[in-house]
Design an enzyme around this catalytic site. Structure first.
Site, PDB file in Angstrom:
ATOM      1  CE  LYS A   1      -1.174   9.181   5.864  1.00 36.43           C
ATOM      2  NZ  LYS A   1      -2.551   8.694   5.607  1.00 36.43           N
TER       3      LYS A   1
ATOM      4  CE  LYS B   1      -9.853   5.369   1.426  1.00 31.19           C
ATOM      5  NZ  LYS B   1     -10.147   5.498   2.825  1.00 31.19           N
TER       6      LYS B   1
END
Ligand code: SF4
Length: 264
Positions: free
Chosen positions: A17, A12
């Site tokens: 990330k 998401k």
């Protein structure tokens, strides 16, 4: 010679990330691996902490300026020699991000011969949906291992579950789940259960620590700025697990109701 690892980290948006990708890149570089990080997020934030806070021009921006792009224009060496590349995004309202990634990577492969010598290439993939565009790097064979980053909250897990559906649909195995903690109750247990139920495994539990944000704000990875912190050790272990990981499975996905139950 080891087989080149080309990994993509899905998850998401806003789940961390880029910071996970850059800390893993730094940890692998510390171990002497030749690493390239290809930031595919329009915000260009995966390489910035490997370059002391410096922003680099994106391949798509340079291509749009119609200049003859050379390796030194798009490949910038950062912490311990990590090669940093930023793909950039499509112009708002026009084009496809996934298509842009392919165009940019084709250009990169043309001008950067050393890409084949890398031990590890990390694709920091944008977005939380596995649309046709975003799985393009997998379809084109640019990626050979997919990981999913999530927290124990419902929405990131929902996105992770969707990504599993997408991966199964294109017959791409999943190499593991990484939990980036948001300090949710029973978080590690929730994400571990989720990982097992989809047939995969939990690679790491990254605790929520202020030092990660502090280093990021100053333009550094934790590995560079706070190498003795405990979270630096977690990234080191994750990097080691990724480099030695040779198992992957076609993930199954959970029913919505089961997902809700898990997070209750
Ligand atoms: S395929 Fe995906 S990346 Fe391409 S335009 Fe559609 S949503 Fe965006």
């Amino acid at each position: 010679m080891m087989e080149q690892k080309r990994i993509a980290i899905y998850g998401k948006g806003g789940i961390g990330k880029s910071s996970t990708a850059s800390n893993v890149a730094a940890a692998c570089a510390d171990e002497g691996y030749k690493v390239m990080i290809i930031g595919c997020d329009p915000k260009s934030d995966s390489s910035i902490t490997l370059l002391g806070g410096k922003r680099i021009p994106t391949i798509l921006d340079l291509l749009r300026q119609k200049i003859e792009v050379k390796e030194e224009d798009i490949v910038h060496e950062g912490y311990k020699g990590v090669k940093c590349v930023e793909v950039g995004g499509p112009e708002p309202g026009i084009g496809c991000a996934g298509r842009g990634i392919i165009v940019a990577i084709q250009k990169l492969k043309k001008v950067c011969k050393s890409i084949d010598d890398m031990d590890l290439i990390i694709y920091d993939v944008p977005g939380d949906i596995v649309c046709g565009g975003f799985v393009a790097p997998i379809r084109k064979g640019l990626v050979n291992e997919a990981y999913i980053l999530t927290s124990g909250e419902y929405m990131p897990l929902y996105a992770a579950n969707n990504i599993c559906k997408g991966l199964a649909k294109i017959d791409t195995p999943l190499s593991g789940i990484i939990c980036n903690s948001r300090s949710v109750t029973r978080e590690e247990e929730i994400v571990r259960k989720f990982s097992e139920e989809i047939g995969s495994k939990l690679m790491a539990f990254i605790p929520k620590e202020q030092i990660v944000q502090d280093c990021e704000r100053d333009g550094f990875s934790v590995l560079e700025k706070a190498p003795d912190s405990s979270v630096a050790g977690v990234y080191r272990e994750l990097a080691h697990s990724i480099m030695s990981n040779d198992s992957s499975v076609l993930p199954s996905s959970l029913e919505d109701e089961r997902l809700r139950e898990l997070t209750r």
